[in-house]
Write a protein that holds these residues in place. Structure first.
Motif: not given
Length: 363
Positions: A235-251
């Motif tokens: 799955l993928a969950i979006p991340y705010a920009k303050k949490f670094g580069p790479g867009g959504s993080f996946g699990i």
């Protein structure tokens, strides 16, 4: 003589029991790589006691954790490289399960005999995978992991948890995107989006996708189940920009049965990053994000371990649960296939090979 109804009921019960214990003919992760070093390590997976160790080249071997002499745990013994020695009387067993030396007796008839079950091993993405084939499927299928774990374009961290719940409940939980908006509503990554949604299931090349209709990349909005030599979910969950580069993080998630009441859960946190962005992401994860992710996993674990006894027998499922019901049906189908293939193998005419790969059917 039993009636067709009785036989059908027995077959259903046998399939349900197989699913509960753990489906066969799949690769399962059984340990993070870091846990297996020089000393033998004993684990229980799919209710089987197993010993893991590394040889001089770092290759992992896996055997039934039982000395053929008196049944002592080989994991309590010594790592001799290509073999392990039992602590009780020094009997040495190699990675193929063959006794290579019985030092206490000259010309012991145990020597040269394959007495202990061995397991095919693959080490991927920071985890040790074993093939749990039944009698009809001793040769493993290819192990194909999702792109997030197989491609060098992604960076990942592995979180492993031991939960006091049957592995089916772990799969149900991951296959339930709607719980993110409630159970994880105060999470740094799952606080946004609608708390009401229509859900749908659609087929993919590797399994099925369960997703919200009309909301994407806002919260935990979709999950895919894949079947490629093992069972995995992503799955993928979006991340705010303050949490670094790479867009959504996946699990990427996998659930391995320990026994009927316990499971080991593997959760890879992934992000598609390279160069300096990869370094920045990994630094942020270790220093800012890892603790937050463990908080989310603890919420899942607390809910699942606190479910009512035999909760599945008293459920009232509704539209949000269609993904769960589809996966449960798939697992039951796989169990029925495995039982039928095993029965055919056990009754095959001598000399005829029926050990074909696991039958693939549409989800």
């Amino acid at each position: 003589m039993s009636s067709p109804v009785d036989r059908n009921s027995q077959e259903v019960d046998a399939a349900q029991a197989l699913v509960k214990r753990g489906l066969r003919n799949y690769w399962y992760p059984v340990s993070p790589s870091w846990r297996v070093g020089n000393a033998p390590v004993g684990v229980t997976r799919l209710s089987e006691q197993i010993v893991l160790w590394r040889d001089q080249q770092g290759k992992v071997h896996a055997l039934e954790d039982r000395c053929p002499h008196r049944g002592a745990r080989l994991s309590l013994g010594w790592n001799l490289g290509t073999s392990v020695a039992c602590w009780y009387h020094g009997v040495e067993v190699n990675g193929q399960g063959t006794v290579t030396n019985v030092p206490a007796v000259a010309d012991c008839p145990l020597e040269g005999r394959k007495c202990v079950k061995s397991y095919p091993v693959e080490e991927r993405a920071g985890a040790i995978f074993l093939w749990f084939g039944d009698e009809a499927h001793q040769d493993p299928a290819p192990l194909e992991l999702p792109e997030e774990l197989a491609s060098e374009e992604y960076s990942s961290f592995l979180c492993v948890g031991n939960w006091k719940v049957n592995y089916q409940y772990v799969i149900d939980n991951v296959m339930d995107p709607m719980h993110g908006a409630y159970l994880h509503s105060v999470s740094h990554s799952m606080a946004d989006g609608d708390k009401r949604a229509e859900m749908r299931v659609r087929k993919t090349e590797r399994g099925l996708m369960f997703e919200k209709v009309g909301q994407r990349d806002v919260n935990f909005d979709w999950v895919e189940l894949g079947e490629t030599g093992n069972l995995w979910m992503r799955l993928a969950i979006p991340y705010a920009k303050k949490f670094g580069p790479g867009g959504s993080f996946g699990i990427v998630a996998m659930a391995t049965p320990v026994d009927e009441d316990n499971s080991q859960c593997f959760f890879w946190r992934t992000r598609k990053v390279s160069g300096w962005e990869r370094d920045a992401w990994r630094f942020l994860y270790r220093n800012r994000l890892e603790g937050l992710h463990w908080n989310v996993l603890e919420q899942d674990r607390s809910i699942l371990e606190g479910l009512a006894p035999n909760a599945v027998d008293h459920e009232f499922l509704y539209q949000h649960d269609v993904g769960i019901t589809r996966v449960r049906r798939l697992m039951k189908q796989r169990a029925q296939q495995q039982l039928e293939q095993l029965q055919a193998f056990q009754h095959k005419p001598e000399g005829i090979d029926t050990t074909s790969a696991q039958v693939a059917s549409h989800v």
